[in-house]
Design an enzyme around this catalytic site. Structure first.
Site, short mmCIF file in Angstrom:
data_model
loop_
_atom_site.label_atom_id
_atom_site.label_comp_id
_atom_site.label_asym_id
_atom_site.label_seq_id
_atom_site.Cartn_x
_atom_site.Cartn_y
_atom_site.Cartn_z
N ARG A 234 1.70 37.33 49.17
CA ARG A 234 0.55 38.01 48.57
C ARG A 234 -0.66 37.70 49.43
O ARG A 234 -0.79 36.58 49.95
CB ARG A 234 0.27 37.47 47.16
CG ARG A 234 1.26 37.86 46.10
CD ARG A 234 1.16 39.33 45.70
NE ARG A 234 1.98 39.59 44.53
CZ ARG A 234 2.94 40.51 44.47
NH1 ARG A 234 3.21 41.27 45.53
NH2 ARG A 234 3.62 40.70 43.37
N GLU A 263 -5.65 45.51 48.03
CA GLU A 263 -4.68 46.57 48.33
C GLU A 263 -4.99 47.79 47.47
O GLU A 263 -5.36 47.63 46.31
CB GLU A 263 -3.25 46.07 48.08
CG GLU A 263 -2.88 44.97 49.05
CD GLU A 263 -1.43 44.49 48.91
OE1 GLU A 263 -0.66 45.09 48.15
OE2 GLU A 263 -1.08 43.51 49.58
N HIS A 281 2.39 46.86 52.53
CA HIS A 281 3.15 46.25 51.42
C HIS A 281 4.49 46.97 51.21
O HIS A 281 4.76 47.47 50.11
CB HIS A 281 2.32 46.23 50.13
CG HIS A 281 2.76 45.13 49.19
ND1 HIS A 281 1.90 44.45 48.36
CD2 HIS A 281 3.98 44.59 48.96
CE1 HIS A 281 2.58 43.56 47.65
NE2 HIS A 281 3.84 43.63 48.00
#
Lengths: 315, 315
Positions: A234, A263, A281
Site C-alpha cells: 500500500r 490513488e 495498482h
C-alpha cells in the site's frame, strides 16, 4: 426477494455480471449511496462489497441500518474503519491469498524491469537509437540480480511467494516481520537492520496504523545510493514525498511502485523521474487472480445470506 | 614486446582499459583491419578478440599471417567461420556460462514485462491516464504466470537457469533439446510437440546452421493465439518476417526479444506493434556478467601467449 448487495467501489462490468447472477446489486458508481438510492432501498441492504483500500466508515454505515457484512475484494481491508464496524457488529470478509501469486509476480516484474531498464531499452530500440548508434541509456551496465542482497518486509502469503521467486535468481534473501516464520530465509528482528543490509527492499507488509509511513527519509538513507525499493503493498507504508526526494537526489537508486499514497495516482515529480517503474495498482490484476478473488467474495456473501460463518473472515 | 591482440569488434572503453593493462591492443574501430593498420603491424598479431555474433572469416584471417587464436567475448561464436579457422589451425575461445545468469534474468524480465504489460502501464500513469480515468490499456486482465505451460527450447547453462527461475513462478516447465538432460523438467523429443503444448516458448538454444529460422510460420501457428515467445539466444533462430506477421494478425499473442535477425536492429513493422517488448541485445549486460566474461577472455589470451591450452576453448 433477492439478497441485496451494495456495490460500494467501482468494479469491472464483466465482474459485476458474475455477481449479478447470484445477488441483487445496488451500484453506487463511486457516489455516496444516498445520492443514488432512496432510504427505503438502502434500508434493505444487508451486505456491502468494496475494495479494501477505499475509505469506508460511519458515514456509509449510518445510511445502511440493516447492514451485517462488509466483503472486501482482495486481500486488504485497510480502508475499512474496523472500530466502527465492530460497534455495529458487522462481519468483515476478504479474499486472502487469492491474489498472492499475481501480486508476487508483479513485484518481480517491477524489480526486473527496473534493474534491467526495460522501459528506456524498449524506447531506445523503437526510436531507432540502437541502429543509429545514438548514445545508449544502457551504456553503464547495471548490477545484476546474481548475489544481490534482497530484503523482504512482511512474510505473509505474498511475502513468502516473493521470497521464493527472488531466491531462484541466485540472490541472498532475508526478511523482517513482527515475528519469525517457518521459512528458509534469515530473519532480521529490526526493520532498520534489514534495510541497512539489503540492496533491494521489497515491501509486502500489511498496511495499517503501525506501518504508516514506516519507510521514511531516514530508512531511505539507510537503503543507500545503490539500493532499490519495490512496493506492491500500500502507498501508505512509504512517505511518498520523502521517496520522491530520495530518488531525485540519488539517496537511493530506483523504485518500482504499484501503489501510491493517493490513488488513482496523478502525475507529479515522481512521474518525471527516469529511475522508477510505475503501474496502476495491478498487482492482483490477472485472470486467475480475479476468478479466485471473485470466488472468495461469492463464498463470503453466500455464507452470510445463508446465516453461516464467513469462510474468508477478517478476525 | 607486449603480446599483440587485434580488437575486431567494438568494445566499451572501460573494458578495453582492463585488457590494455595486459596486452597491446590494436583497435579496428569496426573497420577492416587493413584500413587501420599496416601489413607489418598486422603481421605481428597472434590473437584476435571479437564478439561471437560478428561475421569473421577468411577475409580477415588472410590479413593476419601470424594469427593463432580467436577469443570470443560471450558464450556465442556463431559469427566465426569455424571451417576457415580449422584450416589455419586457429584455436577458438569463448566465455561459456559467464553470462548465463544475466541472460536468464533478462529472459524472465522480458516475459514478465510482456505478460504484465509494464510498458503501457507505466506510460498510462505518467501521462495521467489513471488519475484522469482514461480508458486503460490494461482493462482486460492478462493471464498470469500461475499454471502457465512453459516450454524451454535449449537446455544448456542458460536454458537450465531460465527453467529454474520460471519454475519458481508456479508454472509447469518442459523442454526440448537434441538430447535429454539430467534436469527435473519433462523432456519433449520433438520441438513441434513442445510448441503445441506450451503457452510460453523461451528460446535458449545455441544458434547455428541446424537452428536457422527453425521458428517459422508453421511453428508460430502451433504456438497459437494465446502463446508468447521470448528470444534471448540469436535472431537467426526465428524467421523474423514470419514473426512480425504472426504478431500483427494475432496468430500469437506477444513476443519479448533481445536479439534480432539484423543487429543493431533498425525500426520496422516490429517496432510499431504494441504486443512486443524489445531490448538491444543486453542479455549479458550486467556488471557481474561483464567482469566474468572479461575474466574468461584474459584467461584465454594469457594461456595462449604462454603456450598453454585455452581454459575456455570451443571444441
Amino acid at each position: 426477494m433477492a439478497d441485496k448487495v451494495l456495490v460500494f467501489s467501482r468494479f469491472a462490468k464483466s465482474m459485476l455480471a458474475r455477481f449479478g447472477e447470484k445477488f441483487e446489486l445496488l451500484e453506487t458508481g463511486g457516489k455516496p449511496a444516498n445520492e443514488v438510492f432512496t432510504a427505503d432501498q438502502l434500508g434493505e441492504v444487508r451486505a456491502l462489497m468494496t475494495m479494501g483500500a477505499q475509505p469506508l466508515g460511519r458515514e456509509t454505515f449510518d445510511l445502511l441500518p440493516s447492514l451485517g457484512a462488509v466483503v472486501c475484494y482482495g486481500t486488504g481491508y485497510d480502508g475499512v474503519d474496523l472500530k466502527a464496524a465492530a460497534e455495529r457488529g458487522l462481519v468483515i470478509g476478504n479474499s486472502p491469498a487469492a491474489n498472492a501469486s499475481a501480486v508476487a509476480d508483479l513485484a518481480m516484474t517491477l524489480l526486473l524491469a527496473l534493474m534491467r531498464r526495460v522501459i528506456p531499452a524498449d524506447a531506445y530500440l523503437r526510436s531507432g537509437g540502437w541502429s543509429g548508434a545514438k548514445p545508449s541509456p544502457l551504456l553503464k551496465p547495471p548490477r545484476g540480480m546474481t548475489g544481490a542482497k534482497v530484503g523482504v518486509y512482511g512474510m505473509g502469503e505474498i511475502g513468502r511467494k516473493i521470497a521464493a521467486r527472488v531466491a531462484a535468481f541466485e540472490t541472498e534473501v532475508a526478511y523482517h516481520s513482527r515475528s519469525r516464520h517457518d521459512v528458509p530465509y534469515r530473519y532480521v528482528g529490526d526493520l532498520g537492520e534489514l534495510v541497512d543490509w539489503c540492496d533491494v527492499l521489497l515491501i509486502a507488509v500489511r498496511a495499517g496504523p503501525d506501518t504508516q509511513r514506516i519507510i521514511d527519509a531516514s530508512m531511505l538513507k539507510r537503503l543507500g545510493r545503490d539500493g532499490v525499493l519495490i512496493n506492491i503493498s500500500r502507498g501508505s507504508v512509504i512517505d511518498q514525498p520523502a521517496l520522491v526526494a530520495a530518488l531525485a537526489d540519488g539517496t537511493i537508486a530506483g523504485a518500482g511502485l504499484d501503489v501510491f499514497e493517493q490513488e488513482p495516482y496523478a502525475p507529479d515529480a515522481l512521474s518525471e523521474l527516469p529511475n522508477v517503474v510505475l503501474t496502476p495498482h495491478i498487482g492482483g490484476h490477472t485472470l486467475d487472480a480475479h476468478v479466485a478473488m471473485q470466488d472468495c467474495v461469492i463464498a463470503n456473501l453466500s455464507a452470510f445470506f445463508a446465516g453461516r460463518e464467513l469462510p474468508y473472515k477478517v478476525e
